[in-house]
Design a protein around this motif. Sequence first.
Motif, PDB file in Angstrom:
ATOM      1  N   GLU B  95       0.833  -1.211   0.000  1.00 47.47           N
ATOM      2  CA  GLU B  95       0.000   0.000   0.000  1.00 47.47           C
ATOM      3  C   GLU B  95       0.866   1.260   0.000  1.00 47.47           C
ATOM      4  O   GLU B  95       0.465   2.294  -0.533  1.00 47.47           O
ATOM      5  CB  GLU B  95      -0.934   0.004   1.207  1.00 47.47           C
ATOM      6  CG  GLU B  95      -2.096  -0.952   1.036  1.00 47.47           C
ATOM      7  CD  GLU B  95      -3.162  -0.810   2.118  1.00 47.47           C
ATOM      8  OE1 GLU B  95      -3.162   0.201   2.841  1.00 47.47           O
ATOM      9  OE2 GLU B  95      -3.975  -1.729   2.247  1.00 47.47           O
ATOM     10  N   ASP B  98       2.098   1.648  -3.524  1.00 51.95           N
ATOM     11  CA  ASP B  98       0.978   2.065  -4.384  1.00 51.95           C
ATOM     12  C   ASP B  98       0.465   3.461  -4.031  1.00 51.95           C
ATOM     13  O   ASP B  98      -0.531   3.906  -4.588  1.00 51.95           O
ATOM     14  CB  ASP B  98      -0.179   1.055  -4.269  1.00 51.95           C
ATOM     15  CG  ASP B  98       0.208  -0.303  -4.832  1.00 51.95           C
ATOM     16  OD1 ASP B  98       1.171  -0.357  -5.613  1.00 51.95           O
ATOM     17  OD2 ASP B  98      -0.457  -1.304  -4.489  1.00 51.95           O
ATOM     18  N   ARG B  99       1.087   4.103  -3.073  1.00 48.89           N
ATOM     19  CA  ARG B  99       0.803   5.483  -2.636  1.00 48.89           C
ATOM     20  C   ARG B  99      -0.538   5.609  -1.911  1.00 48.89           C
ATOM     21  O   ARG B  99      -1.021   6.711  -1.691  1.00 48.89           O
ATOM     22  CB  ARG B  99       0.838   6.461  -3.828  1.00 48.89           C
ATOM     23  CG  ARG B  99       2.124   6.458  -4.607  1.00 48.89           C
ATOM     24  CD  ARG B  99       2.107   7.486  -5.710  1.00 48.89           C
ATOM     25  NE  ARG B  99       0.895   7.466  -6.491  1.00 48.89           N
ATOM     26  CZ  ARG B  99       0.616   6.620  -7.472  1.00 48.89           C
ATOM     27  NH1 ARG B  99       1.512   5.697  -7.800  1.00 48.89           N
ATOM     28  NH2 ARG B  99      -0.526   6.677  -8.125  1.00 48.89           N
ATOM     29  N   ILE B 100      -1.130   4.488  -1.520  1.00 51.30           N
ATOM     30  CA  ILE B 100      -2.406   4.550  -0.793  1.00 51.30           C
ATOM     31  C   ILE B 100      -2.163   4.963   0.658  1.00 51.30           C
ATOM     32  O   ILE B 100      -2.937   5.712   1.252  1.00 51.30           O
ATOM     33  CB  ILE B 100      -3.133   3.184  -0.857  1.00 51.30           C
ATOM     34  CG1 ILE B 100      -3.516   2.869  -2.298  1.00 51.30           C
ATOM     35  CG2 ILE B 100      -4.358   3.179   0.034  1.00 51.30           C
ATOM     36  CD1 ILE B 100      -4.064   1.475  -2.510  1.00 51.30           C
ATOM     37  N   LEU B 101      -1.058   4.507   1.212  1.00 53.90           N
ATOM     38  CA  LEU B 101      -0.764   4.776   2.623  1.00 53.90           C
ATOM     39  C   LEU B 101      -0.556   6.272   2.891  1.00 53.90           C
ATOM     40  O   LEU B 101      -0.807   6.755   3.991  1.00 53.90           O
ATOM     41  CB  LEU B 101       0.486   3.991   3.041  1.00 53.90           C
ATOM     42  CG  LEU B 101       0.425   3.240   4.365  1.00 53.90           C
ATOM     43  CD1 LEU B 101      -0.823   2.412   4.510  1.00 53.90           C
ATOM     44  CD2 LEU B 101       1.666   2.388   4.567  1.00 53.90           C
ATOM     45  N   ALA B 102      -0.105   7.005   1.855  1.00 54.79           N
ATOM     46  CA  ALA B 102       0.101   8.450   2.023  1.00 54.79           C
ATOM     47  C   ALA B 102      -1.217   9.150   2.337  1.00 54.79           C
ATOM     48  O   ALA B 102      -1.234  10.161   3.029  1.00 54.79           O
ATOM     49  CB  ALA B 102       0.722   9.040   0.763  1.00 54.79           C
TER      50      ALA B 102
END
Lengths: 299, 260
Positions: B95, B98-102
Amino acid sequence: MQAGPVIATRGLSKDYGSGRGLVELDLEVGQGEVFGLLGPNGAGKSTMLRLLLDLIKPTAGSARVLGLDSISDSLEVRGRVGFLPGDLALYPKLTGGGVLEYFTQLRGGVDRRVRDALVERFDAVLDRPIRQLSAGNRQKLGLVQAFMHEPELLILDEPIAGLDPLVQRSFHSLLSEVRAQGRTVLLSSHTLSEVERVTDRLAILRNGRLVVVDSVENLRRVAVQRLEIEFAAPVDPAEFRALPGVVDAAAVDATVTVSFEGSADPVVKVAASHYVRAVRPQDGDLEDIFLRYYRTDTT
Amino acid sequence: MSRPVTQLTLRLRLPSTMSAAVGLIAVMAAVGALFPAVGHSIGKLHVPKSVGNLLGGGDYGTVTGWFRSEIAIIYAPLVIGALAITGASAATAGEEEDRILALVLAYPIRRSRLIIAKAAAIAAVVLIIALAVWIGLILGVALAGGGITIWHITALAVQLAFFGLAIGALAITLAAATGRRSLATGVAAGVAVLGWLINSFAPLVSVLSWLKYVSLFYYYTGHDPLTRGIDLPSLVVLGLVTFLLMAIAIRSIERRDLRA
């Protein structure tokens, strides 16, 4: 109500070790302002936004957001801020509705009526998986999640990326409402036309350094302007290059494009000595403004 | 812990977990059904000691030996390890990459709570697989004609679950410390395979036999749960390793920059 500045950075720096990052940024954003961060890719805009949210740690300096320390009070800061990251990514297997429900639960205390009104306003697609949505439709969901808890401060990284003109208009009217409510917006962009329409003030970053902070009006005044002049017959652009304030002049067939600083009077007078078919002012873009500040910076 | 994070992480892992669980049960039933037909003849095979150690003793002539070699030593830990490692890496470093955690970490949630919530979902995955092994073994042993008690089957499933938790915690720690999915997956898988090899070969060389104690595999099956039941000290070791790794994971992710 926030007594001091909503955002205040002091010597805020981030060294990635590759020459990029942020260098000793001192910046203040007041309550109720819509403040723009302008700069090309790699200028340090996203780095600054990520530092404010404690997603990355500063190498030096500090930042206060809503009167709180961006690191030690990060949890409270993030509770009171709405964030839209640049290059937004969402869970590809979830539907739009599933993503919003997840973020609603994660945030807690979201008024679902406000959220649903935003969904309607942006015409967000809720019933299809994220992986099937266009970039614009994903961005709409990003905007809904950023605004849905009516935060005191909105931090938006390239907010209109991928949005069609109609949705851009909805977004701009929403920003006006937010400003009227006394809430604050910090948005970044690499497009002047985006920020000039909605921001009160803007900062230009270049290579991690703050180049200038001013109102859009003042920046426009000092920006390089461009005129495209269509003549009845080809004209030597050298006639314009010799004029005071002219930065550049180039001809294609019978059309001359002149870039200049300050008054347009000498350019118009030289043009008037020929038969002019049309005069088309070109919108000053980011490069023009940068040109002005690069020159100031290097002299 | 954050319930929405745990629920979503589990929901995203559930399709692969349930497929694996159903597959495990089916394979174990098939392995059990095969025993009456081949057990007598294959049991006479003479397997070299080194190969036999790799296969949990190579005793194919008994139902216990058959399931130990076919399921306990290779198939069950392989499936639980693969799901724990890939699930842990994808839910954390994946994640992040995939830059979702940002975006998730721009919400009011502590990184420690996020990691614990993700770990809870991976623990649920591990428990589902361990449960599937338990059900599959009961079914398989019944089809094989019996020979292993429910207690010993339960012992294997419990030891396996603790092994899966420790391997999953290792992957989470690597992912939390580096934010790199491939590194977390590769290193954790390497540690698991190396542990299996060490546990199999170290006892053959007397001066290296102590090496088995550094293998997580040893604490899973070194005590032979299918014949000797649950080994509490092994569970304590696996539990402590899991706890310690999770503490390192939390400390690591709290202190570092999120990857862009």
